[in-house]
Design an enzyme around this catalytic site. Structure first.
Site, PDB file in Angstrom:
ATOM      1  N   THR A 176       0.871  -1.180   0.000  1.00 14.60           N
ATOM      2  CA  THR A 176       0.000   0.000   0.000  1.00 14.60           C
ATOM      3  C   THR A 176       0.901   1.222   0.000  1.00 14.60           C
ATOM      4  O   THR A 176       2.012   1.167   0.508  1.00 14.60           O
ATOM      5  CB  THR A 176      -0.864  -0.022   1.278  1.00 14.60           C
ATOM      6  N   VAL A 205     -13.761  -3.135   2.309  1.00 12.51           N
ATOM      7  CA  VAL A 205     -13.077  -1.851   2.434  1.00 12.51           C
ATOM      8  C   VAL A 205     -12.087  -1.951   3.590  1.00 12.51           C
ATOM      9  O   VAL A 205     -12.434  -2.429   4.671  1.00 12.51           O
ATOM     10  CB  VAL A 205     -14.092  -0.708   2.706  1.00 12.51           C
ATOM     11  N   GLY A 206     -10.856  -1.530   3.358  1.00 15.99           N
ATOM     12  CA  GLY A 206      -9.834  -1.582   4.407  1.00 15.99           C
ATOM     13  C   GLY A 206      -9.747  -0.267   5.162  1.00 15.99           C
ATOM     14  O   GLY A 206     -10.696   0.531   5.189  1.00 15.99           O
ATOM     15  N   ASP A 207      -8.595  -0.035   5.766  1.00 14.92           N
ATOM     16  CA  ASP A 207      -8.382   1.170   6.572  1.00 14.92           C
ATOM     17  C   ASP A 207      -8.053   2.403   5.734  1.00 14.92           C
ATOM     18  O   ASP A 207      -8.277   3.536   6.165  1.00 14.92           O
ATOM     19  CB  ASP A 207      -7.213   0.946   7.537  1.00 14.92           C
ATOM     20  N   THR A 227      -0.211   1.403   6.970  1.00 17.18           N
ATOM     21  CA  THR A 227      -0.242   0.252   6.074  1.00 17.18           C
ATOM     22  C   THR A 227      -0.263  -1.009   6.933  1.00 17.18           C
ATOM     23  O   THR A 227       0.193  -0.989   8.072  1.00 17.18           O
ATOM     24  CB  THR A 227       0.977   0.239   5.127  1.00 17.18           C
ATOM     25  N   GLY A 228      -0.797  -2.094   6.383  1.00 19.28           N
ATOM     26  CA  GLY A 228      -0.875  -3.332   7.152  1.00 19.28           C
ATOM     27  C   GLY A 228      -2.237  -3.957   6.969  1.00 19.28           C
ATOM     28  O   GLY A 228      -2.912  -3.733   5.957  1.00 19.28           O
ATOM     29  N   VAL A 229      -2.673  -4.709   7.955  1.00 21.41           N
ATOM     30  CA  VAL A 229      -3.959  -5.406   7.858  1.00 21.41           C
ATOM     31  C   VAL A 229      -5.087  -4.406   8.131  1.00 21.41           C
ATOM     32  O   VAL A 229      -5.263  -3.931   9.252  1.00 21.41           O
ATOM     33  CB  VAL A 229      -4.020  -6.570   8.863  1.00 21.41           C
TER      34      VAL A 229
HETATM   35  N1  ASP Z   1      -3.972  -1.584   4.675  1.00 28.90           N
HETATM   36  C1  ASP Z   1      -4.268  -2.141   3.382  1.00 28.90           C
HETATM   37  C2  ASP Z   1      -5.627  -2.791   3.430  1.00 28.90           C
HETATM   38  O1  ASP Z   1      -5.873  -3.559   4.323  1.00 28.90           O
HETATM   39  C3  ASP Z   1      -3.275  -3.141   2.920  1.00 28.90           C
HETATM   40  C4  ASP Z   1      -1.829  -2.754   3.037  1.00 28.90           C
HETATM   41  O2  ASP Z   1      -1.467  -1.860   3.772  1.00 28.90           O
HETATM   42  O3  ASP Z   1      -1.017  -3.372   2.350  1.00 28.90           O
HETATM   43  O4  ASP Z   1      -6.416  -2.565   2.543  1.00 28.90           O
END
Ligand code: ASP
Length: 314
Positions: A176, A205-207, A227-229
Site C-alpha cells: 500500500t 473496504v480496508g483502513d 499500512t498493514g492489515v
Molecule cells: N492496509 C491495506 C488494506 O488492508 C493493505 C496494506 O497496507 O497493504 O487494505
C-alpha cells in the site's frame, strides 16, 4: 522550516530480488521528488497527492495500476487524503477503473461536502473528474499468474481467504502507498492509497480510506499514513491514536512506536506500519513487520530511502 515530504510503499516482508528492490527504491525516490516539486509550487495537500499518484502510476506497489485482485479477479481500490489545515478529508472506497484513486479522493475533498463516497456515485464523480480509464490498465501477466496460484492454493484448502489475518501473514501484507507532507506555511497533509489485500471479498473496504485509521493530518499535531492489515488498523484507529499520543506530548518517534506496540499487543506481529511527520518536520516510521519501504526528502532532495528494520532511518 522548509517543506518536507515522506512516503511509504507498504509494510510487509519486501523479500524481493535485487532487481525488484532497485525498482522499489527508484519509485520511492520518484515519489519524494514528485511531492517536493508539488510542494514547491503549491501546498501540503498537493505534495501528498502528487507523491501518491506517482506511486499509483509506477505499477511497483499495490495501488493504482499495481493493485491486487479481489477473490473474483476484480480490482477495487481505496484511497483517502486529509488536509491538516482545514481538518477536512476526502476518500473513496472499492472504486474500479480509476487510474488515480488519490486524485478522486482529492476531488471528493475539493468538490463535495462529503468525506467518503463509494459505488455508482464514486464512479460518476470519477467520470466528471476525467479519471476513468480502461480496465485493462490494472491487469498484468505477473498479477494474473499470482492470482491463479493463490486461487489454486485456496481451493486446495491450504489457506482460507476469509481469515484476513492469516492470509495477510502468509502473503506478507504490504505495498500500500502513502505520503505525509509539511509545506512552507506549516500546513500538514496525509494521503493513503491501496488495492487492499489479495483475494479480499468484493466490496471489502480496508483502513486506507478511513480517516483516523489509514491516514490523519492535523496542523497542531502531525500527519500519518498507515499500512498493514486493514481490519486491524480500522478497529484500532491507529493513525488517530498515534496523533493523539503526539498531542499528549510524545515525540513523533515514540508516539508511532507506542501506537504500533498497542496494535501488536492486541493483534500480534505482521499487522501494521505507520509513517509520521510532526509540525516541526521530523519524520518517523514504526512497524511490526519485517520491513517497510519508506523514504523522505527536504530542501528539494531525497534524504533517505530505507526498506528493512536495520536500515539507517530517518
Ligand atoms: N492496509 C491495506 C488494506 O488492508 C493493505 C496494506 O497496507 O497493504 O487494505
Amino acid at each position: 522550516m522548509g517543506p518536507v515530504v515522506a512516503v511509504h510503499g507498504g509494510a510487509g516482508r519486501w523479500s524481493v530480488s535485487p532487481e525488484e528492490e532497485a525498482h522499489v527504491r527508484r519509485a520511492l525516490e520518484g515519489a519524494v521528488d514528485a511531492g517536493l516539486a508539488a510542494v514547491a509550487r503549491g501546498n501540503a495537500v498537493d505534495a501528498v497527492v502528487e507523491a501518491v499518484a506517482y506511486m499509483e502510476d509506477s505499477g511497483v506497489f499495490n495501488a493504482g495500476v499495481g493493485s491486487v485482485y479481489t477473490v473474483s479477479g476484480r480490482v477495487q481500490m481505496d484511497a483517502g487524503v486529509m488536509d491538516g489545515a482545514s481538518g477536512r478529508a476526502g476518500a473513496v472506497a472499492a472504486v474500479e477503473d480509476v487510474k488515480n484513486p488519490v486524485r478522486l479522493a482529492r476531488y471528493v475533498l475539493d468538490a463535495t461536502d462529503h468525506v467518503l463516497v463509494v459505488g455508482e456515485g464514486a464512479r460518476e464523480l470519477a467520470r466528471a473528474a476525467g479519471l476513468l480509464t480502461a480496465k485493462t490498465a490494472f491487469y498484468s501477466d505477473r498479477k494474473n499468474e499470482m492470482f491463479k496460484r493463490m486461487r489454486q492454493e485456496t481451493l486446495a484448502g491450504r489457506w482460507h481467504y476469509k481469515k484476513v489475518l492469516e492470509v495477510a501473514r502468509r502473503l506478507g501484507v504490504g505495498d500500500t502507498v502513502g505520503a505525509v507532507a509539511l509545506d512552507r506555511d506549516g500546513n500538514l497533509a496525509a494521503a493513503t492509497s491501496t488495492g487492499g489485500v489479495w483475494l479480499k471479498l468484493d466490496g471489502r473496504v480496508g483502513d486506507s480510506p478511513i480517516p483516523g485509521a489509514g491516514f490523519w493530518a492535523d496542523n497542531s499535531v502531525g500527519a500519518l499514513s498507515a499500512t498493514g492489515v486493514g481490519e486491524v488498523i480500522t478497529i484500532t484507529m491507529a493513525s488517530l491514536r498515534a496523533a493523539e499520543l503526539m498531542r499528549a506530548g510524545l515525540d513523533v518517534d515514540a508516539a508511532l512506536r507506542r501506537a504500533v506496540d498497542l496494535v501488536t499487543e492486541r493483534f500480534g506481529e505482521d499487522t501494521i506500519g505507520l509513517l509520521g511527520l510532526d509540525r516541526k518536520g521530523r519524520v518517523a516510521a514504526a512497524f511490526n513487520t519485517a520491513a517497510m519501504a519508506r523514504a523522505w526528502g527536504a530542501d528539494k532532495q531525497v534524504k533517505r530511502v530505507a526498506l528493512r528494520r536495520g536500515d539507517i532511518w530517518p
